[in-house]
Design an enzyme around this catalytic site. Structure first.
Site, PDB file in Angstrom:
ATOM      1  N   ASP A   1      34.555  31.944  47.607  1.00 22.75           N
ATOM      2  CA  ASP A   1      35.048  32.319  48.922  1.00 22.75           C
ATOM      3  C   ASP A   1      33.909  32.751  49.835  1.00 22.75           C
ATOM      4  O   ASP A   1      33.824  32.348  50.997  1.00 22.75           O
ATOM      5  CB  ASP A   1      36.066  33.443  48.796  1.00 22.75           C
ATOM      6  CG  ASP A   1      37.306  33.023  48.054  1.00 22.75           C
ATOM      7  OD1 ASP A   1      37.456  31.812  47.777  1.00 22.75           O
ATOM      8  OD2 ASP A   1      38.132  33.897  47.728  1.00 22.75           O
TER       9      ASP A   1
ATOM     10  N   SER B   1      39.645  38.212  52.663  1.00 27.87           N
ATOM     11  CA  SER B   1      38.689  39.205  52.157  1.00 27.87           C
ATOM     12  C   SER B   1      37.253  38.762  52.366  1.00 27.87           C
ATOM     13  O   SER B   1      36.398  39.549  52.802  1.00 27.87           O
ATOM     14  CB  SER B   1      38.946  39.481  50.681  1.00 27.87           C
ATOM     15  OG  SER B   1      38.865  38.298  49.909  1.00 27.87           O
TER      16      SER B   1
END
Length: 414
Positions: free
Chosen positions: A198, A154
């Protein structure tokens, strides 16, 4: 903000270019890519304002893009058969601020909410009159980052789309700002209550180094790893069990951490030290206490890992025993205190350790995904075969095993 490619392109670049030509009948203005990430240590600490130590990997997601003149944005992906197209002006309706995207999730498929959410978040960073003048865009996305494996496919989508939008819209935003936009897209457009690790790992990655990130201040430091020089490989063991952070146990774990912080009178669990755990045990119910204990001890493990990797003794080589012990302790804490491991991940870790891995642990949010093992280069094949055999013996689906290399962040590829 992004570097121009100097090495060979990823397979995702060709895939994105091909998809763009299929979508539009012509070539894109450019192709931008961003990497997935593996987290060496520091799991579920990011949304608790804590510390993490991830690194970008060589597997990338690419976005081929070109401006259009009708004020609309169209996104296509090799993940899905049909493109999604909306008016830029409608993004605010799709993703009303602070709503966790209740309407947006109903209106567009989840995969499209990532790039569209990034466009929405970037438009929100400029004055309304400027946002109203930004041209439309066609984006075609292809990825070689395994989906659902805990390697942040993602964030790679967000980084690639954000890099393309940033360049073609002429926004000149820096890497940290783009990471923030990616996190906002994931939190509010997709509805996944993740932290910023992330996105920061993907946007700030460097070759042969990890990103030491303070998730409260967003201060970062590049930590040389030296694995290649030491003859070590990071082996990823993708269990094939998919997870989804927008639903289920991930949100429950985050809520538990928030309850623990409130009961302890702190802004976030970052402010709790190991010395505070006896008091926490008295104040919290057993489940919330275990969640808190994982976060607090995991923060300390990150700090200990950074110290081990940067100590003066590094002149005598990597402290492999310290690194290995920290990885193993991290997995045990995620398994027992945070309860996000699964039998496949435990089997991967236990088998890798039994066949010579220096250290191993699950990586990512859990409930599926992958484990990593730090393995001497000469043992990678033997460890891989042992893991496959162990999965077969337990009736698990065959895992996907591959090595990852600490790599550079976003770049323009074409």
């Amino acid at each position: 903000m992004t570097a121009t490619r100097t090495d060979s392109p990823s397979s995702a670049v060709a895939g994105a270019e091909d998809l763009f030509r299929t979508l539009t009948g012509s070539a894109p203005a450019g192709v931008w890519s961003a990497p997935g990430r593996a987290n060496l240590i520091g799991e579920h600490t990011d949304y608790n304002d804590g510390f993490v130590l991830p690194f970008a990997i060589q597997h990338r997601t690419a976005a081929a893009a070109r401006l259009r003149t009708d004020g609309r944005i169209r996104v296509a992906s090799t993940f899905a058969p049909e493109p999604v197209e909306v008016a830029l002006a409608d993004l605010e309706t799709l993703f009303p601020a602070g709503s966790r995207a209740a309407r947006g999730r109903d209106a567009v498929p989840e995969w499209a909410a990532y790039p569209l959410g990034v466009a929405w978040a970037l438009r929100a960073l400029v004055p309304a009159w400027v946002a109203g003048t930004l041209p439309g865009m066609d984006l075609a996305i292809a990825s070689e980052v395994p989906v659902g494996a805990g390697l942040s496919s993602s964030a790679a989508i967000e980084g690639a789309a954000g890099s393309a939008l940033n360049a073609l819209w002429g926004l000149d935003l820096d890497a940290v700002t783009l990471a923030r936009a990616g996190r906002r897209a994931e939190n509010e457009a997709v509805g996944a209550p993740t932290g910023i690790m992330d996105q920061m790992a993907s946007m700030l990655g460097q070759a042969d180094a990890a990103v030491f990130l303070d998730c409260r201040s967003l201060e970062t430091r590049s930590i040389p790893l030296g694995f290649a020089e030491a003859g070590l490989e990071v082996l990823v063991i993708d269990t094939g069990v998919k997870h989804a952070h927008s639903t289920g146990g991930y949100g429950e774990r985050r809520a538990s951490c928030e309850r623990g912080a409130a009961a302890l009178g702190v802004a976030a669990l970052r402010d709790v030290t190991p010395a505070d755990l006896p008091r926490a045990a008295e104040l919290l119910d057993p489940v919330d206490f275990r969640r808190v204990r994982h976060v607090v001890t995991e923060d300390q493990r990150v700090l200990d890992m950074v110290a081990a990797l940067t100590a003066d003794e590094r002149s005598r080589g990597l402290p492999e025993d310290v690194i290995g012990d920290l990885l193993v302790a991290s997995h045990a804490s995620l398994r027992d205190d945070f309860e996000v491991s699964i039998p496949e991940l435990d089997t991967a870790v236990d088998t890798a350790l039994a066949h010579g891995a220096i250290g191993a642990r699950m990586t990512g949010g859990g409930f599926g995904g992958a484990a990593i093992a730090l393995v001497d280069r000469t043992l990678v094949a033997a460890v891989s075969e042992a893991v496959r055999a162990a999965f077969s013996a337990r009736g698990f689906a065959e895992p996907h095993l591959f090595t990852v290399v600490p790599s550079a962040g976003p770049r323009r590829d074409a």
